[in-house]
Design an enzyme around this catalytic site. Structure first.
Site, short mmCIF file in Angstrom:
data_model
loop_
_atom_site.label_atom_id
_atom_site.label_comp_id
_atom_site.label_asym_id
_atom_site.label_seq_id
_atom_site.Cartn_x
_atom_site.Cartn_y
_atom_site.Cartn_z
CG ASP A 20 11.76 16.93 32.31
OD1 ASP A 20 10.74 16.94 31.59
OD2 ASP A 20 12.65 17.81 32.27
CE LYS A 30 5.61 17.41 27.88
NZ LYS A 30 6.78 17.75 28.73
CD GLU A 56 7.00 19.68 31.93
OE1 GLU A 56 7.06 20.75 31.30
OE2 GLU A 56 6.77 18.59 31.37
CG ASP A 83 9.59 24.76 31.13
OD1 ASP A 83 10.49 24.75 30.26
OD2 ASP A 83 9.03 23.73 31.52
P1 ADP Z 1 11.71 19.91 26.56
O1 ADP Z 1 11.53 19.80 28.04
O2 ADP Z 1 10.60 20.62 25.88
O3 ADP Z 1 12.07 18.65 25.90
P2 ADP Z 1 14.30 21.05 27.09
O4 ADP Z 1 14.11 21.80 28.32
O5 ADP Z 1 15.09 19.80 27.16
O6 ADP Z 1 12.95 20.83 26.33
O7 ADP Z 1 14.97 22.03 26.04
C1 ADP Z 1 15.29 21.61 24.78
C2 ADP Z 1 15.41 22.81 23.90
O8 ADP Z 1 16.44 23.66 24.41
C3 ADP Z 1 15.78 22.44 22.49
O9 ADP Z 1 14.99 23.18 21.59
C4 ADP Z 1 17.23 22.86 22.41
O10 ADP Z 1 17.59 23.24 21.10
C5 ADP Z 1 17.26 24.05 23.34
N1 ADP Z 1 18.60 24.32 23.83
C6 ADP Z 1 19.39 23.50 24.56
N2 ADP Z 1 20.57 24.09 24.81
C7 ADP Z 1 20.52 25.31 24.22
C8 ADP Z 1 21.45 26.40 24.10
N3 ADP Z 1 22.68 26.33 24.64
N4 ADP Z 1 21.04 27.50 23.43
C9 ADP Z 1 19.82 27.56 22.87
N5 ADP Z 1 18.92 26.58 22.94
C10 ADP Z 1 19.26 25.46 23.61
MG MG Z 2 10.99 20.46 29.81
#
Ligand code: ADP
Ligand code: MG
Length: 512
Positions: A8, A74, A153, A175
């Site tokens: 991912d 990305k 995804e 998502d």
């Molecule tokens: P991506 O796949 O786009 O990289 P993720 O699914 O890993 O993203 O999510 C990352 C995002 O989730 C970040 O913006 C992070 O700040 C947010 N995030 C992670 N944990 C929390 C939480 N407990 N509360 C709010 N936002 C969160």
């Molecule tokens: Mg993601």
């Protein structure tokens, strides 16, 4: 035998998974012992040579040396105009930066598995068009990986959800990650995973919530006398980092204090969850609009949806859960891990690809059984068409509508405009609009005609869309004789030799 893994490759965080012999996807810990790796590259240079750092160390350095850091790459995939100039003056494309992240993930997986890794499935947002998908595939190749397939995804998440039990359900995958938002409606039936409709916004994610929170904090600092906050690059980067942490905090607590030092003065800024939710209402509304659109396009109603799958770290925010429970009219079951499900689904798909490729593939009985049972199909996220004259006016005619199953093949009929027409220009467009102004020409080719036809002779134009959403075009005459064919090679993408050159460049880098 080396194992196939799922990656991912997220805007903000990436994860890697492998399918165990018992058919359970497991997350592989990275070199730092963590299940998630920040998708951040920090360029250290030693004697004028780049030695990039990837992951948590890079993320921690982002605020102190913003000019040496690449984040959210990305968002730039498929954008040929984006380049990063490293402190040692080497220029990197988005594909190369992603390849650096992928190489680090590959090495981490090899450590965790004690084996070489080559075959991978990499996930992309369903909303990615073919240029962005191809760029992702190229990034994998540049990193020395064999990309079996790029997988959507939401489909990956549904695979991770649906594999554990016999499920016959319609699920909505919501998502909200760090940089992108995707919503997809899927049917899971007897091991078949069918996408019904999908939509999203490539520029909406946790990052935007961080920015909204930064703005509240900056405003409150200004009320306490701070000036010119946004002209200070270092402080802006620090503020963003603080805002992300504060946002995460507000997921579990109702109010908090942010402590910041700026130009020799200390600030204590109180923030409540209510204030944060108020400031991000328009972002939530945008996700709701897209959500309603997808349900409407599918022709289904909310009560036909059995379950909502929340993926992406930002779905942890209480307002997201609240909004969706309100929409679906029941409690959401939290059966998948929002951070891990996508990588897990990719690992399932990677192993199935290997198992399906050959009878003799070295997989367990359980995995072989899964491979026989599971069928994954996707739909196109963008309409494809061609420009043709209609009553003397150039119009966009759609050949493959949005939300069509892939792989697929669609044809449309056109006619020649003048007597003895020598050739026909096929312009492949992406987009829904009839007006050529509002669609993008993604490729074109001139096909030679016999040259002795009267005006009005019929031509058949066929578009083939493969699983990776690469487009092939064929033109036939009315007797089905092939007149010409071409593959849409987007100018946005690297060509074969550029991918090879980039592979050598990245291969020589030491990545920590
Ligand atoms: P991506 O796949 O786009 O990289 P993720 O699914 O890993 O993203 O999510 C990352 C995002 O989730 C970040 O913006 C992070 O700040 C947010 N995030 C992670 N944990 C929390 C939480 N407990 N509360 C709010 N936002 C969160
Ligand atoms: Mg993601």
């Amino acid at each position: 035998m080396s194992k196939a893994i799922g990656i991912d490759l997220g805007t903000t965080y990436s994860a890697v998974s492998v399918l165990s012999e018992t058919g359970q996807p497991q997350i592989l810990l990275n070199q730092d012992g963590e299940n998630l790796t920040p998708s951040v590259v920090f360029f250290q240079d030693f004697d004028g040579k780049d030695e990039p750092l990837v992951g948590i160390q890079a993320k921690n350095l982002a605020a102190s040396r913003p000019e040496a850091v690449v984040q959210y790459v990305k968002r730039q995939m498929g954008n040929p105009n984006w380049k990063f100039d490293s402190p040692s003056d080497t220029v990197y494309t988005a594909e190369e930066i992603s390849a650096i992240i992928l190489k680090r993930l590959k090495e981490g997986a090899e450590n965790a598995l004690g084996d070489k890794v080559e075959d991978v499935v990499i996930t992309v947002p369903a909303y990615f068009d073919d240029a962005r998908r191809t760029a992702t595939k190229h990034a994998g190749e540049i990193a020395g990986l064999n990309v079996l397939r790029v997988l959507n995804e939401p489909t990956a998440a549904a695979l991770a959800y649906g594999i554990s039990a016999e499920k016959n359900e319609t699920v909505l995958v919501y998502d909200l990650g760090g940089g992108t938002f995707d919503v997809t409606l899927m049917k899971i039936k007897d091991g078949e995973f069918d996408v019904i409709a999908t939509d999203g916004d490539r520029n909406l994610g946790g990052f935007d919530f961080d920015n909204a929170l930064s703005m509240i904090i900056a405003e409150k600092m200004e009320e306490q006398g701070a000036e010119d906050i946004y002209t200070d690059e270092h402080f802006t980067a620090l503020l963003r980092e603080k805002s992300e942490n504060t946002k995460r905090g507000l997921t579990t607590v109702e109010k908090t204090n942010v402590f910041l030092d700026y130009k020799g003065k200390s600030y204590k800024i109180p923030i409540t969850r209510v204030e944060f939710e108020e400031a991000t209402k328009s972002l939530m509304n945008r996700t709701e609009e897209l959500l309603d659109d997808v349900v409407e396009e599918s022709g289904m109603s909310w009560d036909e949806i059995d379950q909502v799958l929340l993926i992406g770290g930002s779905t942890r925010m209480p307002m997201v859960q609240r909004k969706l429970e309100e929409k679906i009219g029941k409690k959401i079951v939290y059966s998948i891990n929002p951070d891990e499900a996508v990588a897990q689904g990719a690992a399932i798909q990677a192993t199935l690809e290997i198992a399906n490729k050959s009878e003799s593939a070295d997989v367990s009985e359980t995995v072989r059984g899964l491979a026989e049972k599971l069928v994954v199909s996707d739909v196109t996220s963008q309409a494809l068409g061609t420009l043709a004259l209609s009553n003397g006016v150039k119009r966009n005619t759609i050949i493959i509508p949005k939300n069509s199953k892939v792989p697929n093949k669609y044809s449309e009929y056109f006619s020649t405009v003048v007597d003895n027409q020598q050739n026909v220009l096929v312009e492949v467009t992406q987009g829904d609009d009839e007006d050529p102004q509002f669609v993008t020409v993604i490729g074109e080719s001139t096909i030679k005609l016999p040259g002795d036809w009267p005006a009005g002779t019929v031509l058949k134009v066929t578009y083939h869309y493969d699983v990776d959403q690469t487009v092939f075009v064929e033109v036939h005459d009315s007797d089905n004789h092939l007149l010409g064919t071409f593959e849409v090679e987007r100018q946005a993408n690297l060509d074969k030799s550029a991918v090879e050159v980039a592979s050598r460049k990245i291969k020589d880098l030491t990545i920590d």
